[in-house]
Design an enzyme around this catalytic site. Structure first.
Site, PDB file in Angstrom:
ATOM      1  N   SER A  75     -30.476  46.637  35.967  1.00  0.00           N
ATOM      2  CA  SER A  75     -30.405  46.830  37.877  1.00  0.00           C
ATOM      3  C   SER A  75     -30.889  46.876  38.416  1.00  0.00           C
ATOM      4  CB  SER A  75     -29.448  48.155  37.552  1.00  0.00           C
ATOM      5  OG  SER A  75     -28.167  48.414  37.466  1.00  0.00           O
TER       6      SER A  75
ATOM      7  N   ILE B 182     -37.199  38.778  26.313  1.00  0.00           N
ATOM      8  CA  ILE B 182     -36.158  39.505  25.564  1.00  0.00           C
ATOM      9  C   ILE B 182     -35.326  38.036  24.982  1.00  0.00           C
ATOM     10  CG2 ILE B 182     -34.287  40.539  27.527  1.00  0.00           C
ATOM     11  CD1 ILE B 182     -34.186  42.664  26.765  1.00  0.00           C
TER      12      ILE B 182
ATOM     13  N   VAL C 132     -32.325  37.951  33.806  1.00  0.00           N
ATOM     14  CA  VAL C 132     -32.103  37.754  32.109  1.00  0.00           C
ATOM     15  C   VAL C 132     -30.494  37.090  32.042  1.00  0.00           C
ATOM     16  CG1 VAL C 132     -31.043  40.356  32.396  1.00  0.00           C
ATOM     17  CG2 VAL C 132     -32.395  39.552  30.441  1.00  0.00           C
ATOM     18  N   ASP C 133     -29.266  38.015  32.458  1.00  0.00           N
ATOM     19  CA  ASP C 133     -28.088  36.996  32.095  1.00  0.00           C
ATOM     20  C   ASP C 133     -28.147  35.679  31.738  1.00  0.00           C
ATOM     21  OD1 ASP C 133     -25.330  36.994  31.426  1.00  0.00           O
ATOM     22  OD2 ASP C 133     -24.456  37.376  33.601  1.00  0.00           O
TER      23      ASP C 133
ATOM     24  N   VAL D 220     -32.080  41.609  40.252  1.00  0.00           N
ATOM     25  CA  VAL D 220     -30.940  41.474  42.064  1.00  0.00           C
ATOM     26  C   VAL D 220     -30.375  42.769  42.597  1.00  0.00           C
ATOM     27  CG1 VAL D 220     -28.614  39.779  42.697  1.00  0.00           C
ATOM     28  CG2 VAL D 220     -30.941  38.551  41.253  1.00  0.00           C
ATOM     29  N   TYR D 221     -29.963  43.287  41.871  1.00  0.00           N
ATOM     30  CA  TYR D 221     -29.346  44.374  41.584  1.00  0.00           C
ATOM     31  C   TYR D 221     -30.133  45.607  43.065  1.00  0.00           C
ATOM     32  CZ  TYR D 221     -24.920  42.466  39.422  1.00  0.00           C
ATOM     33  OH  TYR D 221     -23.575  42.517  39.396  1.00  0.00           O
TER      34      TYR D 221
HETATM   35  P1  ADP Z   1     -29.473  42.782  37.242  1.00  0.00           P
HETATM   36  O1  ADP Z   1     -28.926  41.819  38.272  1.00  0.00           O
HETATM   37  O2  ADP Z   1     -28.360  44.192  36.662  1.00  0.00           O
HETATM   38  O3  ADP Z   1     -30.447  43.392  38.615  1.00  0.00           O
HETATM   39  P2  ADP Z   1     -31.648  40.534  36.712  1.00  0.00           P
HETATM   40  O4  ADP Z   1     -31.139  40.066  36.033  1.00  0.00           O
HETATM   41  O5  ADP Z   1     -31.528  40.337  38.126  1.00  0.00           O
HETATM   42  O6  ADP Z   1     -30.196  41.653  37.006  1.00  0.00           O
HETATM   43  O7  ADP Z   1     -33.231  41.858  35.877  1.00  0.00           O
HETATM   44  C1  ADP Z   1     -33.118  42.936  35.488  1.00  0.00           C
HETATM   45  C2  ADP Z   1     -34.927  42.910  35.166  1.00  0.00           C
HETATM   46  O8  ADP Z   1     -34.971  41.789  33.784  1.00  0.00           O
HETATM   47  C3  ADP Z   1     -35.926  42.535  35.800  1.00  0.00           C
HETATM   48  O9  ADP Z   1     -36.679  43.642  35.237  1.00  0.00           O
HETATM   49  C4  ADP Z   1     -36.241  40.856  35.618  1.00  0.00           C
HETATM   50  O10 ADP Z   1     -37.542  40.772  36.211  1.00  0.00           O
HETATM   51  C5  ADP Z   1     -35.744  41.119  34.536  1.00  0.00           C
HETATM   52  N1  ADP Z   1     -35.419  39.839  33.386  1.00  0.00           N
HETATM   53  C6  ADP Z   1     -35.036  38.815  33.924  1.00  0.00           C
HETATM   54  N2  ADP Z   1     -36.010  37.780  33.491  1.00  0.00           N
HETATM   55  C7  ADP Z   1     -36.239  38.102  31.666  1.00  0.00           C
HETATM   56  C8  ADP Z   1     -36.049  37.813  29.922  1.00  0.00           C
HETATM   57  N3  ADP Z   1     -35.463  36.861  30.302  1.00  0.00           N
HETATM   58  N4  ADP Z   1     -36.007  38.669  29.427  1.00  0.00           N
HETATM   59  C9  ADP Z   1     -36.578  40.591  29.725  1.00  0.00           C
HETATM   60  N5  ADP Z   1     -36.443  40.810  31.620  1.00  0.00           N
HETATM   61  C10 ADP Z   1     -35.983  40.110  32.276  1.00  0.00           C
END
Ligand code: ADP
Length: 172
Positions: A121, A10, A32-33, A124-125
């Protein structure tokens, strides 16, 4: 409003706004954060710290959304939202719906024409990707989305992409 589903990172999307699946601290995290903070550069953390020093002294509540600039990202804005954490007992679908809805409301108020969402979510959530996909598609379809031309779901792997594509097809 067109809805697209793509596999990718993203942080690389050239859209007006990308949505960050942040946590309540707004000060960065994993998944993703972390990727968004790395790609946006240190100014993003500074902007988030400024939010915490101002109107968001107690952090961002689950389901709410707040925007910053995108700094070094191709996207002009980052809309930070907090999805519910299933591992903390936050399993009310209304909370996840609120995260998508309030992020779209924020995109509208920014004047964004294109917005990219991750699977909020679903990492990790601990929410099931299929549940996230169903709620995401339903919430976006019923949103007036004034001024928004394109919403894209940017999923990190093909398995999750397939889940989102079937949620999109199911509602046709
Ligand atoms: P949450 O804590 O809300 O669950 P996460 O970041 O752990 O958020 O995961 C949310 C989704 O984002 C997961 O499906 C993960 O694989 C995905 N993700 C992680 N990095 C990226 C990225 N760079 N671009 C798009 N999606 C990502």
């Amino acid at each position: 409003m067109e809805i697209h589903v793509v596999t990718g990172d993203i942080t690389r999307r050239s859209v007006d706004a990308i949505v960050n699946a942040a946590n309540s601290s707004l000060l960065g995290g994993g998944g993703v954060d972390g990727a968004i903070h790395r790609a946006a550069g240190p100014e993003l953390l500074e902007a988030c710290r400024a939010l915490r020093a101002g109107a968001y002294r107690d952090g961002l509540a689950v389901g709410q959304a707040v925007a910053t600039e995108g700094f070094a990202l191709p996207a002009r804005w980052v809309i930070h939202t907090v999805g519910p954490n299933a591992h903390a007992g936050q399993t009310d679908p209304g909370l996840l719906e609120a995260a998508f809805r309030n992020s779209l409301d924020m995109a509208v108020s920014l004047g964004a024409a294109s917005v990219a969402f991750p699977a909020i979510s679903a990492g990790v959530y601990g929410w099931e990707p299929a549940t996230v996909a169903e709620i995401a598609v339903r919430t976006i379809r019923k949103h007036p989305g004034t001024g928004i031309h394109t919403v894209e779901f940017v999923l990190f792997n093909d398995a999750v992409t397939r889940v989102f594509r079937s949620a999109l097809d199911a509602g046709d």
